[in-house]
Design a protein around this motif. Sequence first.
Motif, PDB file in Angstrom:
ATOM      1  N   ILE A 155       0.846  -1.201   0.000  1.00  0.00           N
ATOM      2  CA  ILE A 155       0.000   0.000   0.000  1.00  0.00           C
ATOM      3  C   ILE A 155       0.877   1.246   0.000  1.00  0.00           C
ATOM      4  O   ILE A 155       1.820   1.363   0.769  1.00  0.00           O
ATOM      5  CB  ILE A 155      -0.945   0.003   1.210  1.00  0.00           C
ATOM      6  CG1 ILE A 155      -1.972  -1.130   1.076  1.00  0.00           C
ATOM      7  CG2 ILE A 155      -1.649   1.349   1.355  1.00  0.00           C
ATOM      8  CD1 ILE A 155      -2.913  -1.261   2.250  1.00  0.00           C
ATOM      9  N   ASN A 156       0.536   2.181  -0.909  1.00  0.00           N
ATOM     10  CA  ASN A 156       1.318   3.407  -1.085  1.00  0.00           C
ATOM     11  C   ASN A 156       0.418   4.608  -0.799  1.00  0.00           C
ATOM     12  O   ASN A 156      -0.745   4.622  -1.193  1.00  0.00           O
ATOM     13  CB  ASN A 156       1.850   3.459  -2.523  1.00  0.00           C
ATOM     14  CG  ASN A 156       2.834   4.588  -2.742  1.00  0.00           C
ATOM     15  OD1 ASN A 156       2.460   5.752  -2.712  1.00  0.00           O
ATOM     16  ND2 ASN A 156       4.084   4.253  -3.001  1.00  0.00           N
ATOM     17  N   LYS A 157       0.957   5.618  -0.110  1.00  0.00           N
ATOM     18  CA  LYS A 157       0.170   6.811   0.205  1.00  0.00           C
ATOM     19  C   LYS A 157       0.909   8.095  -0.173  1.00  0.00           C
ATOM     20  O   LYS A 157       0.552   9.169   0.290  1.00  0.00           O
ATOM     21  CB  LYS A 157      -0.165   6.843   1.701  1.00  0.00           C
ATOM     22  CG  LYS A 157      -1.015   5.673   2.179  1.00  0.00           C
ATOM     23  CD  LYS A 157      -1.299   5.774   3.670  1.00  0.00           C
ATOM     24  CE  LYS A 157      -2.118   4.589   4.182  1.00  0.00           C
ATOM     25  NZ  LYS A 157      -2.381   4.688   5.643  1.00  0.00           N
ATOM     26  N   PRO A 193      -5.142   5.670  -0.422  1.00  0.00           N
ATOM     27  CA  PRO A 193      -4.203   4.544  -0.470  1.00  0.00           C
ATOM     28  C   PRO A 193      -4.345   3.779  -1.786  1.00  0.00           C
ATOM     29  O   PRO A 193      -5.453   3.615  -2.318  1.00  0.00           O
ATOM     30  CB  PRO A 193      -4.622   3.684   0.726  1.00  0.00           C
ATOM     31  CG  PRO A 193      -5.234   4.660   1.685  1.00  0.00           C
ATOM     32  CD  PRO A 193      -5.949   5.662   0.819  1.00  0.00           C
ATOM     33  N   ASN A 194      -3.218   3.307  -2.327  1.00  0.00           N
ATOM     34  CA  ASN A 194      -3.216   2.659  -3.641  1.00  0.00           C
ATOM     35  C   ASN A 194      -2.061   1.670  -3.713  1.00  0.00           C
ATOM     36  O   ASN A 194      -1.275   1.541  -2.772  1.00  0.00           O
ATOM     37  CB  ASN A 194      -3.089   3.717  -4.737  1.00  0.00           C
ATOM     38  CG  ASN A 194      -1.859   4.579  -4.522  1.00  0.00           C
ATOM     39  OD1 ASN A 194      -0.728   4.155  -4.752  1.00  0.00           O
ATOM     40  ND2 ASN A 194      -2.056   5.815  -4.025  1.00  0.00           N
ATOM     41  N   TYR A 195      -1.953   0.985  -4.853  1.00  0.00           N
ATOM     42  CA  TYR A 195      -0.879   0.016  -5.053  1.00  0.00           C
ATOM     43  C   TYR A 195       0.178   0.530  -6.040  1.00  0.00           C
ATOM     44  O   TYR A 195       0.903  -0.273  -6.646  1.00  0.00           O
ATOM     45  CB  TYR A 195      -1.452  -1.310  -5.560  1.00  0.00           C
ATOM     46  CG  TYR A 195      -2.183  -2.128  -4.519  1.00  0.00           C
ATOM     47  CD1 TYR A 195      -1.686  -2.256  -3.219  1.00  0.00           C
ATOM     48  CD2 TYR A 195      -3.354  -2.801  -4.841  1.00  0.00           C
ATOM     49  CE1 TYR A 195      -2.349  -3.018  -2.269  1.00  0.00           C
ATOM     50  CE2 TYR A 195      -4.025  -3.571  -3.894  1.00  0.00           C
ATOM     51  CZ  TYR A 195      -3.520  -3.680  -2.611  1.00  0.00           C
ATOM     52  OH  TYR A 195      -4.175  -4.437  -1.671  1.00  0.00           O
ATOM     53  N   THR A 218     -10.973  -6.175   0.332  1.00  0.00           N
ATOM     54  CA  THR A 218     -10.767  -4.872   0.947  1.00  0.00           C
ATOM     55  C   THR A 218     -11.214  -3.809  -0.045  1.00  0.00           C
ATOM     56  O   THR A 218     -11.377  -4.088  -1.247  1.00  0.00           O
ATOM     57  CB  THR A 218      -9.284  -4.624   1.290  1.00  0.00           C
ATOM     58  OG1 THR A 218      -8.525  -4.614   0.062  1.00  0.00           O
ATOM     59  CG2 THR A 218      -8.739  -5.702   2.209  1.00  0.00           C
ATOM     60  N   ILE A 220      -9.455  -1.269  -1.169  1.00  0.00           N
ATOM     61  CA  ILE A 220      -8.395  -0.997  -2.137  1.00  0.00           C
ATOM     62  C   ILE A 220      -8.308  -2.088  -3.206  1.00  0.00           C
ATOM     63  O   ILE A 220      -8.062  -1.808  -4.384  1.00  0.00           O
ATOM     64  CB  ILE A 220      -7.027  -0.802  -1.417  1.00  0.00           C
ATOM     65  CG1 ILE A 220      -5.972  -0.291  -2.399  1.00  0.00           C
ATOM     66  CG2 ILE A 220      -6.582  -2.053  -0.722  1.00  0.00           C
ATOM     67  CD1 ILE A 220      -4.651   0.071  -1.733  1.00  0.00           C
ATOM     68  N   ASP A 221      -8.552  -3.348  -2.828  1.00  0.00           N
ATOM     69  CA  ASP A 221      -8.559  -4.428  -3.814  1.00  0.00           C
ATOM     70  C   ASP A 221      -9.747  -4.292  -4.772  1.00  0.00           C
ATOM     71  O   ASP A 221      -9.595  -4.439  -5.992  1.00  0.00           O
ATOM     72  CB  ASP A 221      -8.636  -5.787  -3.118  1.00  0.00           C
ATOM     73  CG  ASP A 221      -7.305  -6.216  -2.513  1.00  0.00           C
ATOM     74  OD1 ASP A 221      -6.315  -5.485  -2.680  1.00  0.00           O
ATOM     75  OD2 ASP A 221      -7.267  -7.282  -1.863  1.00  0.00           O
ATOM     76  N   THR A 224      -8.908  -1.197  -7.070  1.00  0.00           N
ATOM     77  CA  THR A 224      -7.750  -1.337  -7.958  1.00  0.00           C
ATOM     78  C   THR A 224      -7.992  -2.380  -9.042  1.00  0.00           C
ATOM     79  O   THR A 224      -7.655  -2.162 -10.210  1.00  0.00           O
ATOM     80  CB  THR A 224      -6.496  -1.723  -7.157  1.00  0.00           C
ATOM     81  OG1 THR A 224      -6.273  -0.754  -6.131  1.00  0.00           O
ATOM     82  CG2 THR A 224      -5.279  -1.804  -8.058  1.00  0.00           C
TER      83      THR A 224
END
Length: 289
Positions: A155-157, A193-195, A218, A220-221, A224
Amino acid sequence: PATTTTSGSGELVINKQARCGSSELDARESCGNTCAHNGDCPSGKWCWGVHPNYCGSIPQRTYTNPVQGSWTRCGKTEIDARTFCGEPCTWQCSDPEESCVTIHSNYCGSEFTSDDGPTTTTEAPPVTTTEAPPVTTTEAPPATTTTSGSGELVINKQARCGSSELDARESCGNTCAHNGDCPSGKWCWGVHPNYCGSIPQRTYTNPVQGSWTRCGKTEIDARTFCGEPCTWQCSDPEESCVTIHSNYCGSEFTSDDGPTTTTEAPPVTTTEAPPVTTTEAPPATTTTS
């Protein structure tokens, strides 16, 4: 019956009830009637799980030609910054008690009437007038690497460059510290939050907003990887139907590891009614003497 939209005490109470609307944003911003399923809503509206809001504690708003507002605003919390349309920001606020936060989709800047007063316009998001930082000898950050070496999803912010928060996040724009790190026509955005860094970078062709509820383990899943569109349940028992942030699900893109692709387009919800049970009657018995 129509939902009561003002609390008796005047206290702000967070509300998470599903509501009727033409979209999650419309249901939440207009404080639509509460509902349990689509059948509770009038024609042209559906029952949406919504982001936390103050419906029931604030006057109900009726918008005139609403448009999406800015994605970053000042407030003590995300819900306050979004509901009361705090000061637009990039990384800091004039009030030291507030923070510059990325907020959910909103109608900040759109005209509305409320059930306790005349036509009002929430503060329109102005063009950011924060002065560009002076030229320094520090080099701008290079293009962000968009695939991790291990293949693990991390996870990237990090803030990123883009024409909007959505563009910066979905396209995995270059990382940045301020607007001066970004090319003309793009700004530095705090993002959901992202990948980015773990998935191939995507370049979209005429992207459009995708559906707001999808299946995934989740949020984010589901966002994305553009999980199965849903209303309240998923075909995979290990997944949940979740309300996701703004997204480009359904839009065509090319990635840096393959040909042009289209994420699954969000179809019109076609949850089938259970079939009529057709258990056959037993055949007539023909006993002979």
